[in-house]
Design a protein around this motif. Structure first.
Motif, short mmCIF file in Angstrom:
data_model
loop_
_atom_site.label_atom_id
_atom_site.label_comp_id
_atom_site.label_asym_id
_atom_site.label_seq_id
_atom_site.Cartn_x
_atom_site.Cartn_y
_atom_site.Cartn_z
N HIS A 1 -1.88 -1.53 11.41
CA HIS A 1 -2.38 -2.81 10.95
C HIS A 1 -1.53 -3.39 9.81
O HIS A 1 -1.87 -4.45 9.27
CB HIS A 1 -3.83 -2.67 10.50
CG HIS A 1 -4.70 -2.06 11.56
ND1 HIS A 1 -5.14 -2.77 12.66
CD2 HIS A 1 -5.16 -0.79 11.72
CE1 HIS A 1 -5.86 -1.98 13.44
NE2 HIS A 1 -5.88 -0.77 12.89
N CYS A 2 -0.46 -2.70 9.47
CA CYS A 2 0.47 -3.19 8.45
C CYS A 2 1.60 -3.96 9.12
O CYS A 2 1.99 -3.65 10.24
CB CYS A 2 1.03 -2.02 7.64
SG CYS A 2 -0.23 -1.09 6.73
N ASP A 3 2.10 -4.96 8.45
CA ASP A 3 3.14 -5.81 9.03
C ASP A 3 4.54 -5.22 8.85
O ASP A 3 5.44 -5.51 9.65
CB ASP A 3 3.05 -7.19 8.40
CG ASP A 3 1.68 -7.81 8.60
OD1 ASP A 3 1.38 -8.23 9.74
OD2 ASP A 3 0.90 -7.84 7.64
N PHE A 4 4.72 -4.45 7.81
CA PHE A 4 5.96 -3.74 7.56
C PHE A 4 5.61 -2.31 7.16
O PHE A 4 4.67 -2.10 6.39
CB PHE A 4 6.77 -4.37 6.41
CG PHE A 4 7.14 -5.81 6.62
CD1 PHE A 4 8.39 -6.15 7.12
CD2 PHE A 4 6.24 -6.83 6.30
CE1 PHE A 4 8.74 -7.49 7.29
CE2 PHE A 4 6.59 -8.16 6.47
CZ PHE A 4 7.84 -8.49 6.97
N VAL A 5 6.35 -1.34 7.69
CA VAL A 5 6.15 0.06 7.30
C VAL A 5 7.52 0.65 6.97
O VAL A 5 8.37 0.80 7.84
CB VAL A 5 5.49 0.89 8.42
CG1 VAL A 5 5.32 2.34 7.97
CG2 VAL A 5 4.14 0.29 8.82
N LEU B 1 0.86 -1.19 0.00
CA LEU B 1 0.00 0.00 0.00
C LEU B 1 0.89 1.23 0.00
O LEU B 1 1.77 1.36 0.85
CB LEU B 1 -0.90 0.01 1.23
CG LEU B 1 -1.85 1.20 1.41
CD1 LEU B 1 -2.86 1.27 0.27
CD2 LEU B 1 -2.57 1.12 2.75
N TYR B 2 0.66 2.14 -0.95
CA TYR B 2 1.47 3.35 -1.03
C TYR B 2 0.67 4.50 -1.62
O TYR B 2 -0.45 4.30 -2.12
CB TYR B 2 2.73 3.10 -1.86
CG TYR B 2 2.50 2.88 -3.35
CD1 TYR B 2 2.71 3.92 -4.27
CD2 TYR B 2 2.08 1.66 -3.85
CE1 TYR B 2 2.51 3.73 -5.64
CE2 TYR B 2 1.87 1.45 -5.21
CZ TYR B 2 2.08 2.50 -6.10
OH TYR B 2 1.87 2.32 -7.44
N GLY B 3 1.22 5.69 -1.53
CA GLY B 3 0.58 6.86 -2.11
C GLY B 3 1.40 7.42 -3.26
O GLY B 3 2.63 7.41 -3.21
N LYS B 4 0.74 7.88 -4.28
CA LYS B 4 1.41 8.55 -5.39
C LYS B 4 1.55 10.04 -5.09
O LYS B 4 1.13 10.52 -4.05
CB LYS B 4 0.63 8.32 -6.68
CG LYS B 4 0.64 6.87 -7.16
CD LYS B 4 0.01 6.73 -8.53
CE LYS B 4 0.12 5.30 -9.06
NZ LYS B 4 -0.48 5.17 -10.41
N ILE C 1 2.40 -4.48 3.45
CA ILE C 1 3.61 -3.66 3.49
C ILE C 1 3.26 -2.25 3.06
O ILE C 1 2.76 -2.04 1.95
CB ILE C 1 4.70 -4.23 2.56
CG1 ILE C 1 4.92 -5.72 2.83
CG2 ILE C 1 5.99 -3.45 2.71
CD1 ILE C 1 5.73 -6.42 1.75
N ALA C 2 3.49 -1.26 3.92
CA ALA C 2 3.21 0.14 3.59
C ALA C 2 4.50 0.84 3.20
O ALA C 2 5.55 0.64 3.82
CB ALA C 2 2.56 0.85 4.77
N ALA C 3 4.41 1.69 2.18
CA ALA C 3 5.53 2.53 1.75
C ALA C 3 5.10 3.98 1.89
O ALA C 3 4.17 4.42 1.21
CB ALA C 3 5.91 2.22 0.31
N ALA D 1 9.75 -1.75 -0.22
CA ALA D 1 8.54 -2.55 -0.03
C ALA D 1 8.47 -3.67 -1.07
O ALA D 1 8.11 -4.81 -0.75
CB ALA D 1 7.30 -1.66 -0.12
N ARG D 2 8.82 -3.36 -2.29
CA ARG D 2 8.80 -4.37 -3.35
C ARG D 2 9.86 -5.45 -3.11
O ARG D 2 9.62 -6.63 -3.37
CB ARG D 2 8.99 -3.70 -4.70
CG ARG D 2 7.76 -2.92 -5.16
CD ARG D 2 8.04 -2.05 -6.36
NE ARG D 2 6.79 -1.48 -6.90
CZ ARG D 2 6.76 -0.44 -7.72
NH1 ARG D 2 7.90 0.14 -8.13
NH2 ARG D 2 5.61 0.01 -8.16
N GLU D 3 11.02 -5.05 -2.63
CA GLU D 3 12.07 -6.02 -2.33
C GLU D 3 11.59 -7.00 -1.25
O GLU D 3 11.81 -8.22 -1.36
CB GLU D 3 13.33 -5.31 -1.85
CG GLU D 3 14.07 -4.54 -2.92
CD GLU D 3 15.28 -3.80 -2.35
OE1 GLU D 3 15.48 -3.85 -1.12
OE2 GLU D 3 16.01 -3.18 -3.14
#
Length: 243
Positions: free
Chosen positions: A109-113, A50-53, A92-94, A183-185
């Motif tokens: 609620h995200c597992d990785f930030v 999950l990320y924002g542009k 995974i949040a970016a 996050a992609r890695e």
């Protein structure tokens, strides 16, 4: 405003509303809920990013929605948060730019930030005449400790990425523009592990608090509705313009 792509078992969800700094409205919450409901229980999906542009995560809730009267049913934001909290695979949040209001509380609620080292966070509810949401009345103290939770929720101030890292609110800091890359890695790494083991591990880590989180959503939603019904809260919201 919410876009998604699914590739090689990894779902990427982007928040894209540049004119409102990625503020989330009811329609966007419904889109997010639908995605997390569908893919969060889909065994073919092995990770969700999950990320924002537009250089920022999200400015939080669109305050125009707060000027509408609420019924007894869950509002769209809470329906989204319930779906997010029940996702079976890693989320995974970016974060780039800023994460404000629900944009900050959803990270619990995200597992990785992963966050840019110049990103900023804020939970401005008290300053608007509102109460904690997103499960933060329960989870924030568990994640960052009582003193930081008191500071961030009561003062409503911005806090830095470094503060967020020191409090355990984020996983790691990256140079600006690199949060999504990281996050992609991590998603690719997780994809190499047996998916049943990843899901089971997440379930075991969450099972002790899962029921309490849902109860926190119930309580917060009821209190939030009461706050929204107060004239001083509505006056504050109209003056502020955005969360």
């Amino acid at each position: 405003m919410i876009t998604s792509t699914m590739s090689n078992g990894i779902l990427e969800i982007a928040i894209d509303r540049a004119e409102r700094k990625n503020a989330l409205n009811h329609a966007m919450y419904d889109q997010l809920r639908d995605l997390f409901t569908a893919y969060g229980q889909d065994e073919s999906c092995q990770a969700i990013i999950l990320y924002g542009k537009n250089g920022f995560f999200t400015a939080g809730a669109d305050l125009k929605d707060f000027q509408q009267k609420r019924g007894k049913e869950d509002p769209p934001a809470v329906r989204f948060l319930r779906a997010l909290s029940k996702a079976q695979q890693p989320v995974i949040a970016a974060v780039e730019g800023f994460a404000i209001g629900i944009g900050a509380t959803l990270l619990q609620h995200c597992d990785f930030v992963y966050a840019a080292n110049d990103s900023r966070f804020r939970m401005p509810f008290a300053s608007l005449g509102l109460c904690p949401e997103g499960g933060s009345s329960l989870l924030l103290e568990q994640i960052v400790g009582r003193r930081r939770a008191n500071d961030w929720l009561l003062s409503s101030r911005f806090f830095s990425a470094q503060e967020a890292l020191e409090g355990g609110f984020v996983t790691a800091l990256l140079e600006p523009g690199q949060a999504l890359v990281k996050a992609r890695e991590v998603a690719e790494l997780l994809r190499t592990h047996p998916s049943y083991a990843i899901r089971l591990t997440k379930h075991m880590l969450r099972q002790g608090s899962a029921e309490d989180v849902q109860k926190a959503f119930d309580f917060e939603a009821a209190m939030f509705a009461q706050c929204l019904a107060r004239k001083e809260t509505q006056d504050s919201i109209k003056d502020t313009g955005k969360v």
